[in-house]
Structure formats: structure tokens, C-alpha cells
Design a protein around this motif. Structure first.
Motif, mmCIF file in Angstrom:
data_model
loop_
_atom_site.group_PDB
_atom_site.id
_atom_site.type_symbol
_atom_site.label_atom_id
_atom_site.label_comp_id
_atom_site.label_asym_id
_atom_site.label_seq_id
_atom_site.Cartn_x
_atom_site.Cartn_y
_atom_site.Cartn_z
ATOM 1 N N ASN A 105 0.459 -1.059 0.056
ATOM 2 C CA ASN A 105 -0.128 0.002 -0.232
ATOM 3 C C ASN A 105 1.024 1.818 0.064
ATOM 4 N N ASN A 159 -0.433 4.347 -0.871
ATOM 5 C CA ASN A 159 -0.871 5.310 -0.065
ATOM 6 C C ASN A 159 -0.792 6.056 1.676
ATOM 7 N N ASP A 160 -0.505 7.244 1.848
ATOM 8 C CA ASP A 160 -0.469 7.688 2.838
ATOM 9 C C ASP A 160 -0.941 7.441 3.977
ATOM 10 N N ASN A 161 -2.188 7.189 3.400
ATOM 11 C CA ASN A 161 -2.928 7.275 4.544
ATOM 12 C C ASN A 161 -2.973 5.756 4.706
ATOM 13 N N ASN A 180 -6.171 2.743 4.589
ATOM 14 C CA ASN A 180 -7.040 2.193 3.182
ATOM 15 C C ASN A 180 -5.568 0.870 2.883
ATOM 16 N N ARG A 183 -1.574 3.023 -5.143
ATOM 17 C CA ARG A 183 -1.958 3.582 -4.895
ATOM 18 C C ARG A 183 -2.702 4.464 -5.533
ATOM 19 N N THR A 184 -3.250 4.321 -4.722
ATOM 20 C CA THR A 184 -5.134 5.556 -5.056
ATOM 21 C C THR A 184 -4.789 7.026 -4.745
ATOM 22 N N TYR A 185 -5.602 8.054 -5.879
ATOM 23 C CA TYR A 185 -5.351 9.312 -5.495
ATOM 24 C C TYR A 185 -6.126 9.974 -6.064
#
Length: 623
Positions: free
Chosen positions: A119, A121-123, A126, A183-185
Motif C-alpha cells: 500500500n 498510500n499515505d493513509n 486504506n 496507490r490511489t489518488y
């Protein structure tokens, strides 16, 4: 001694050896760092290490014979010593490195392990999304019959692991490894995938997908197809259609579904309820989301199967599974949920048919394969069960219940040493697993190792003081040990927690304690219930027959006891040691038929072993 020390000084042995050791340590350190950085195969480090280690001997010989100033001739003894060291090095490398490369060489490229995608993502909240993508790609690959795909259960432990690809592949027995990242953005998604040949740590295929988030389903299908092509796997038209099928176009519903699965896989009652909540949320967004319906059906089934809730949940599961199949008739998860509910309701043939359909649609559906094998096992079809259970274990080598199932079938085949090995293996995977603790205690009890059995009973109750099966096992254990007062105490605890009516094993303990009236009442009710049961649908396990035989033996109805024991043998009841160890047949042991029936059981076991030895030579079986 003084002369020897003087010789060492004159030949400068300490100087040469100090230089050699220093250089060797530096070389080993550099190779170790490079191995970690570039994931060299293990045998490269081993070759360097052992060569330098044995080189210490050659260094000593060279400095001894040629350390003095001036020219020294090469002597025959020197040549012999060098030859001996080289030969010894060759032997060590052959057995150490040769066996290492042989293991890797035996890995089949069509056995694929999908490691947890990272993952990015910074969060970190998720994380479930990356795990869900991993699971979905694994599921898509599982539908390709030309591939063997290691289960989610076995690969998830490698999340954030320090092991390299070579070590992971050898642990899992997988020749090919898929790893990647997510990665999602905003409304965008990036998925990176790379396929690695574990035999030589070479990348077979890699791809970066930068797409709209709504294209996530297409990406998963593309990855599965690309991997099949890279491995030259035969992708059948039906499989291609199954891979391309998507169950929803709604990303919000899909996200809720992934959250539901994330909770479901934690396998606790509380987490199962959270899973149900998220599956329902997914269905609120998309009421025709067949996969969410199947997930909800499966979670309802678990309420009964794992968490001892009302069997009415099986009815709810049936309704939801059938609805999912009306929407998507080719959904293996729905067939599996439907089969599980039928099995819970005692509809064995329907359960087998639906498990078989799930496996046809997803040949790597290890949990369906395991459940199918378990039904075959409890029906006494041990040769068939052996194949299916071992097949499930190949796909999910780290599943506790899978390992216990292998142990159980060995127990039914009277291979007690193998049964214990597999039970211990299951327990090593999850040392606090209550059923595993009770089960291995049961195996030891069958071998009259009372102290070991008692030890595992205590361990299971220490983990969960309300463990129903633990108290049931503990009561039987003390009955075998002849301590009927303690047996009654444990059975009382079992009956209080489970809410079940008293059964014949409890009545036998009461008889031993002189509580004849209570025992007689229980046995009378048990006999009536079993007769009524056998007059109903012919859908019983072989244990039902032996249980009724034991009831009649306790009641001193000798002929009826042998009649039902014979029915048990006809239906492949084979637990010979249980017959000998438990006290329920004590009243008929002096009858000549007793030993004859034991011989018939031995013959039944031997016939199964012969079939297994002939058909499944790759698996161990006792004599």
C-alpha cells in the motif's frame, strides 16, 4: 614445543593467516550485502563462504611449506593435502548447495504465489484496499485450471516480510511469485505488478497501470491474462469469460465489499459481525452485487459453523446464495456458500454437488476443495478424501484446519505417528488454536497417553474457559482414565455451556457413579432418538452407527450392539484404537465377535491404504 613455535614464527604463519582471515571476512561481508541488495540465490553466498572456509586450510598448508624465505619445492604430501581439502569442499558444496538448487529446480513455474501488494498510500487506513486488490487478482488467477495458485491464507504472512523471493518460494513451494503495489489518488489508481521466476530470480513480466479508479476491474483481469500468457498457461474460453466478468460497476459498493472481506478474514465472532455490516452496505449501494450477496451468505453460515449460533442462519444463507446465483450463475463463491449451508443442514449430496461446481469454476478454490474432502472423509470415503484434502493442503500449506484435516485422515487410517506430526504442525501455525489443542489431546488419548492428553486439555481451557469441545473432550478423557467424578464435573460444564441435552457418554459416567436412574432415563431417550433418526432420511455419518452400537453395549443389548457396529464397519468406520480405549464397549469385549469385528476393521483400513499407496505414491502412508 619451542621448536614448533619457532617454526610458526619462521614460516610467518600468523601473518599469512591474519591477512587471509581479514580478506575472507571482508569478502563474505561484501557478498552478503550484494546478496541482500540484488537478491542473489542463496547458493552463491554458500559457495563463497565454504570456499573461503576450506581455503583457510589451503592457506595454512601453503604458508607452512612455502613461508620460509627462499625457494621451496612442492612436495607430494602437500599435493595430497590440497587434494583432500578440495575433495572435502566438493562434497560439502554438493550436499549443501546441490540440495539447495535441487529444491529450487523442482519448483514448478505453474505454481504461483501472489504476495500482498504494498500500500503506497499515505493513509494506512486504506490498507484494506491493497489487500483486497491482492485477493481479487489471486482469485482471478485461481480460475485458470492450468495454474496452481497458493491461497490467501498462506501468502498474507509475508506482508512486510524481510525474506527474499528465493526463501518465500521455497517455503511455499511456488515456482513463480507475483508482487506489486497499489496507490490511489483522487479518482485515479496506479497498480504495479511484476512476475518473478523464483528459480533464478528473473523478472518474467512487469507492468504499471495508471488508470481511472473505475477501471480497477479491467486491470485485475488484464493482469491475470498477462500472467497466463507469460507462463504459457492454457486459458480456456470459459476461464477467460470468468476472468473478465465483473460483479459490480460501482466503486463505492466494491470498497464496502473489500472492507467486509478484510474483517471476515480475521475469523472472530466480532469481526464476522463487522463483515456482515459492510456486506450489507455494499448491497445498499448495489442490490444486485452478486459477490456481496455471496459474502453475506458465507458470513451468515459462519455464524452457525464457527460461532455456534442458531441453525436458522443457514436458511438465510441459502436464500442469499440462491439469489446471488440467479444474478451470476457462474459465481464460485455463491456455490461454496450454498454448499456450506446445505452441509450444515445435513443435505450432504447437495453440499457435495455445489462444492464440486465451485471447484469446477475455480480449480484453486482451496476452502471448497478442503470442505469437499472433509465431507468425503466423514462419509468414510478415505481414499477420495485423502486426495482432496492433500490437494487443499498444497494450495494452503499454512491453514490450521487444512493441516488438522490431513492429521485426522491419517488418524482414521490408523497412522498415529503421522497424525501426531501433522497435528503438531497445525499447532505450530497457531499455538493458541483451541480445536487444535483439543484434537491433538484426543490423538494422544487414543494412544492411552493420558498425561499428554490431560496437558493439552488444560492448555485448551486456559485459552478459552468456555471452550465447549474442550470440556466435552475433558469429560471423555477422565472416563477413559477411570476418574468418573472428574469426568462428571467436566461433562456438567460442557452441558451448561452448550445447552445440549445429556447424551450416552454422560449416562455411562453416571452409571459408574451409581446414579442408575438418571443414566437409564438418558439412555432410553438416546435409544429412541437414534431409532427415529435412522428411520428418517438415509444421511448419516459412520459415527452415528458406532454411537448407537455403544449405547446398546452400555445397555447390555449385545446382539444389537454388534448389529450396529457391523453397520458402522460397512460404512467405513475405522477408528480401531477408539474402540479399544474407550469404556463404552466394555460389556461386550468378552464376546468372541469382538475380536472378529476388530479384524474386519483392520481389513477395511488395509484396503484404503492399498488404494492410496497405488494412486497417490507421492504422499506418505504408514504400513
Amino acid at each position: 614445543m619451542k621448536n614448533f613455535i619457532a617454526e610458526i614464527k619462521e614460516r610467518k604463519l600468523r601473518k599469512w593467516l591474519a591477512i587471509y582471515v581479514s580478506t575472507a571476512v571482508t569478502t563474505i561481508g561484501v557478498v552478503h550485502l550484494l546478496s541482500i541488495r540484488f537478491q542473489f540465490p542463496n547458493y552463491i553466498f554458500d559457495i563463497v563462504f565454504f570456499t573461503l572456509l576450506f581455503g583457510l586450510g589451503t592457506g595454512f598448508i601453503i604458508s607452512w611449506y612455502h613461508g620460509k624465505e627462499g625457494k621451496q619445492k612442492i612436495k607430494k604430501l602437500e599435493i595430497v593435502l590440497h587434494a583432500f581439502i578440495i575433495a572435502a569442499l566438493g562434497v560439502v558444496l554438493f550436499y549443501r548447495v546441490g540440495s539447495d538448487t535441487k529444491v529450487k529446480g523442482d519448483l514448478e513455474k505453474n505454481i504461483v504465489a501472489v504476495l500482498p501488494f504494498t500500500n503506497f498510500n499515505d493513509n494506512k487506513e486504506n490498507e484494506f484496499f491493497a489487500d483486497g486488490i491482492t485477493d481479487d487478482i489471486l482469485t482471478q488467477l485461481s480460475k485458470i485450471s492450468d495454474l496452481k495458485v497458493i491461497s490467501r491464507t498462506s501468502v498474507m504472512k509475508y506482508k512486510n516480510t524481510d525474506l527474499n523471493i528465493s526463501e518465500i518460494s521455497q517455503e511455499l513451494g511456488a515456482g513463480t511469485i507475483l508482487e506489486g503495489s497499489v496507490r490511489t489518488y483522487g479518482d485515479k489508481i496506479r497498480i504495479v505488478g511484476q512476475l518473478i521466476d523464483a528459480k533464478n530470480d528473473v523478472h518474467i513480466w512487469s507492468q504499471t497501470y495508471d488508470r481511472e479508479l473505475e477501471d480497477v476491474f479491467k486491470i485485475q483481469s488484464e493482469i491475470a491474462e498477462r500472467i497466463a500468457a507469460a507462463l504459457q498457461a492454457n486459458l480456456l474460453p470459459m476461464e477467460k469469460e470468468l476472468i473478465k466478468n465483473k460483479n459490480t460497476d460501482n466503486i463505492e459498493a466494491y470498497t464496502f465489499f473489500l472492507k467486509g472481506k478484510d474483517h471476515y478474514y480475521n475469523y472472530t465472532k466480532e469481526e464476522n459481525e463487522k463483515a456482515i455490516t459492510f456486506f450489507k452496505k455494499a448491497l445498499e449501494v448495489d442490490s444486485n452485487y452478486a459477490l456481496a450477496l455471496a459474502g453475506l451468505a458465507d458470513a451468515y453460515g459462519q455464524k452457525v459453523k464457527k460461532y455456534w449460533e442458531s441453525e436458522e442462519w443457514h436458511d438465510s444463507s441459502l436464500v442469499l446464495s440462491k439469489k446471488a446465483l440467479r444474478i451470476n450463475p457462474n459465481l464460485p463463491e455463491a456455490y461454496k456458500a450454498l454448499a456450506s449451508s446445505y452441509d450444515g443442514l445435513g443435505e450432504t449430496e447437495l453440499a457435495l454437488a455445489n462444492y464440486k461446481k465451485a471447484i469446477e469454476l475455480n480449480p484453486n478454490y482451496w476452502s471448497a476443495i478442503l470442505n469437499y474432502g472433509q465431507i468425503k472423509m466423514f462419509a468414510g470415503n478415505y481414499d477420495e478424501a485423502f486426495y482432496w484434502i492433500r490437494r487443499a493442503h498444497t494450495l494452503a500449506p499454512d491453514d490450521v484446519m487444512g493441516n488438522l484435516s490431513v492429521s485426522l485422515i491419517y488418524k482414521y487410517l490408523n497412522c498415529d505417528s503421522l497424525a501426531i506430526i501433522w497435528a503438531e504442525r497445525a499447532l505450530s501455525l497457531e499455538p493458541q488454536h483451541t480445536y487444535a489443542l483439543s484434537y491433538i489431546g484426543d490423538v494422544y488419548l487414543n494412544n492411552l497417553q493420558i498425561d499428554k492428553a490431560e496437558n493439552y486439555f488444560n492448555k485448551s481451557i486456559a485459552v478459552d474457559s468456555n471452550w465447549i469441545y474442550g470440556w466435552y473432550f475433558g469429560g471423555r478423557l477422565q472416563a477413559v482414565a477411570g476418574n468418573y467424578k472428574k469426568s462428571k464435573e467436566r461433562f456438567d460444564k460442557y452441558l451448561k455451556i452448550s445447552g445440549s441435552p445429556p447424551e450416552y457418554f454422560y449416562a455411562h459416567t453416571l452409571l459408574a457413579l451409581g446414579e442408575n436412574d438418571s443414566a437409564a432415563s438418558i439412555l432410553k431417550q438416546e435409544a429412541e432418538d437414534y431409532l427415529s433418526y435412522f428411520d428418517g432420511e438415509p444421511n448419516f455419518s459412520n459415527f452415528d452407527y458406532i454411537a448407537f452400537a455403544e449405547i446398546n453395549a452400555i445397555l447390555n443389548k449385545t446382539d444389537l450392539a454388534f448389529k450396529w457396529w457391523n453397520e458402522a464397519i460397512k460404512n467405513s468406520y475405522t477408528d480401531i484404537k477408539r474402540i479399544k480405549v474407550y469404556p463404552y464397549f466394555d460389556n461386550i469385549k468378552s464376546d468372541p465377535r469382538y475380536n472378529n469385528y476388530l479384524k474386519a476393521m483392520h481389513a477395511k483400513v488395509d484396503s484404503f491404504k492399498t488404494i492410496i499407496k497405488d494412486d497417490y505414491q507421492e504422499y506418505a502412508i504408514c504400513d
